[in-house]
Design a protein around this motif. Structure first.
Motif, short mmCIF file in Angstrom:
data_model
loop_
_atom_site.label_atom_id
_atom_site.label_comp_id
_atom_site.label_asym_id
_atom_site.label_seq_id
_atom_site.Cartn_x
_atom_site.Cartn_y
_atom_site.Cartn_z
N LEU A 1 -16.96 81.41 -58.87
CA LEU A 1 -15.95 82.02 -59.73
C LEU A 1 -14.57 81.95 -59.08
CD1 LEU A 1 -15.20 83.60 -62.26
CD2 LEU A 1 -15.83 85.70 -61.04
N GLN A 2 -14.53 82.19 -57.77
CA GLN A 2 -13.25 82.11 -57.04
C GLN A 2 -12.67 80.70 -57.13
OE1 GLN A 2 -13.58 82.76 -52.80
NE2 GLN A 2 -11.42 83.25 -52.57
N LEU A 3 -13.54 79.68 -57.03
CA LEU A 3 -13.07 78.30 -57.12
C LEU A 3 -12.57 77.99 -58.53
CD1 LEU A 3 -12.68 75.53 -55.85
CD2 LEU A 3 -15.07 75.01 -56.38
N GLU A 4 -13.29 78.47 -59.54
CA GLU A 4 -12.87 78.25 -60.92
C GLU A 4 -11.51 78.89 -61.18
OE1 GLU A 4 -17.02 77.88 -63.44
OE2 GLU A 4 -16.29 79.89 -62.93
N GLU A 5 -11.28 80.09 -60.63
CA GLU A 5 -10.00 80.77 -60.80
C GLU A 5 -8.88 80.01 -60.09
OE1 GLU A 5 -10.84 84.64 -59.31
OE2 GLU A 5 -11.71 85.38 -61.20
N HIS A 6 -9.19 79.46 -58.93
CA HIS A 6 -8.19 78.69 -58.19
C HIS A 6 -7.81 77.43 -58.95
CE1 HIS A 6 -6.24 77.20 -54.43
NE2 HIS A 6 -6.53 76.03 -54.98
N LEU A 7 -8.81 76.74 -59.54
CA LEU A 7 -8.56 75.50 -60.25
C LEU A 7 -8.05 75.73 -61.67
CD1 LEU A 7 -11.78 73.49 -59.21
CD2 LEU A 7 -9.46 73.22 -58.28
N THR B 1 -19.66 70.88 -65.92
CA THR B 1 -18.58 70.43 -66.79
C THR B 1 -18.08 69.07 -66.30
OG1 THR B 1 -16.86 71.47 -65.48
CG2 THR B 1 -17.88 72.80 -67.22
N ALA B 2 -17.21 68.43 -67.07
CA ALA B 2 -16.66 67.14 -66.66
C ALA B 2 -15.91 67.27 -65.33
CB ALA B 2 -15.73 66.60 -67.75
N ALA B 3 -15.17 68.37 -65.15
CA ALA B 3 -14.44 68.59 -63.89
C ALA B 3 -15.41 68.72 -62.73
CB ALA B 3 -13.57 69.85 -64.01
N ALA B 4 -16.51 69.43 -62.95
CA ALA B 4 -17.50 69.61 -61.88
C ALA B 4 -18.15 68.28 -61.51
CB ALA B 4 -18.55 70.62 -62.33
#
Length: 301
Positions: free
Chosen positions: A42-48, A63-66
């Protein structure tokens, strides 16, 4: 100004979860709780500012980004691990060597006394593999394996050739006295043939190398053993005729426990030693040089 990178822990948690497909599996690998993995992701998703997982907690999908980020991180973390390992292990610690189980028992272990006598300060730890193709994936310093010569054999600083595999039928002297003369593949019809599950095509491969036809009925006859070592032991005990590589039976043939009435032909496979990396590793250099010397010293088939 350089862009601020996400926290390393968040990247590591996401990489493990994306590669393994489950938060719980990532937690087990990294020795943390599943909740910790979820918080880091979740922290990484918020950063990105991007979602990295879709679906449910039970069945998450990338997801495509992942899918773009995960292989880059996996490669980067593997390179870091390899470099740290090389720096720490180059001058101390044991060598981890992986190879086929029967190769370990019949070829490598009988020769290791010589290595230990010459280099008592280098410990060699053995592990077995049945499908190994890459030392890094096996988690070892060196992988001894076989590859088809018809393909593009690996070369360069991480691959060292050892010897050409040669196949031939072998049987005990007692069984040989009962079967009579064996000169061609046709003479094997009606004889008790032994097979190994992992290499059911060994008889056909050998027959092709002689230029002789090999009827399916002949090839299918006889019991099938789970491991090559079982097959060879059955041959020594007179239970049938085995199709065996010279390097696995040469000690038994020289000791008179087996006979090879038709000799040995090249199977189309080459044995080679694959290093984990090309990084400097003095102790591994010593072991690889010893391996190649042992291969050169093998008696001709």
């Amino acid at each position: 100004m350089k862009p601020r990178l996400p926290p390393l822990g968040a990247l590591r948690a996401f990489e493990a979860a994306a590669r393994l497909g489950r938060m719980t599996a990532a937690a087990e690998e990294l020795s943390v709780s599943p909740g910790a993995i979820s918080r880091q992701v979740l922290q990484l998703e918020e950063h990105l500012g991007l979602p990295l997982f879709d679906g449910t907690k039970a069945r998450p999908t990338l997801t495509a980004a992942a899918r773009t980020l995960q292989p880059v991180l996996t490669t980067a973390f593997q390179q870091i691990a390899d470099t740290v390992r090389a720096l720490g292990d180059a001058h101390q610690g044991p060598l981890d060597v992986a190879c086929f189980s029967t190769f370990t028992v019949k070829w490598l272990i009988p020769r290791l006394f010589d290595f230990h006598a010459q280099h008592p300060g280098i410990e060699v730890r053995l592990r077995t593999t049945d499908t190994g193709t890459d030392a890094a994936r096996e988690g070892c310093d060196l992988l001894i394996t076989a590859e088809e010569a018809a393909g593009a054999l690996r070369d360069g600083p991480t691959a060292q050739p050892l010897f050409t595999e040669r196949l031939g039928p072998v049987l005990s002297p007692v069984l040989a006295a009962r079967t009579g003369a064996l000169h061609t593949p046709a003479d094997l019809a009606g004889q008790p043939l032994l097979h190994t599950r992992a290499r059911r095509n060994a008889w056909a491969l050998w027959a092709a190398s002689t230029g002789a036809a090999w009827p399916e009925a002949v090839a299918a006859a006889g019991p099938v053993y789970e491991h090559y070592y079982f097959t060879l032991e059955a041959a020594v005990r007179g239970l049938g005729i085995a199709m065996a590589p010279w390097h696995l039976v040469m000690d038994d043939v020289q000791a008179g426990r087996l006979v090879a009435p038709m000799g040995f032909n090249a199977s189309g496979y080459e044995y080679l030693a694959l290093r984990r990396s090309a990084a400097a590793h003095p102790r591994l250099d010593v072991f690889c040089s010893w391996l190649q010397a042992q291969a050169r010293a093998m008696p001709p088939s």
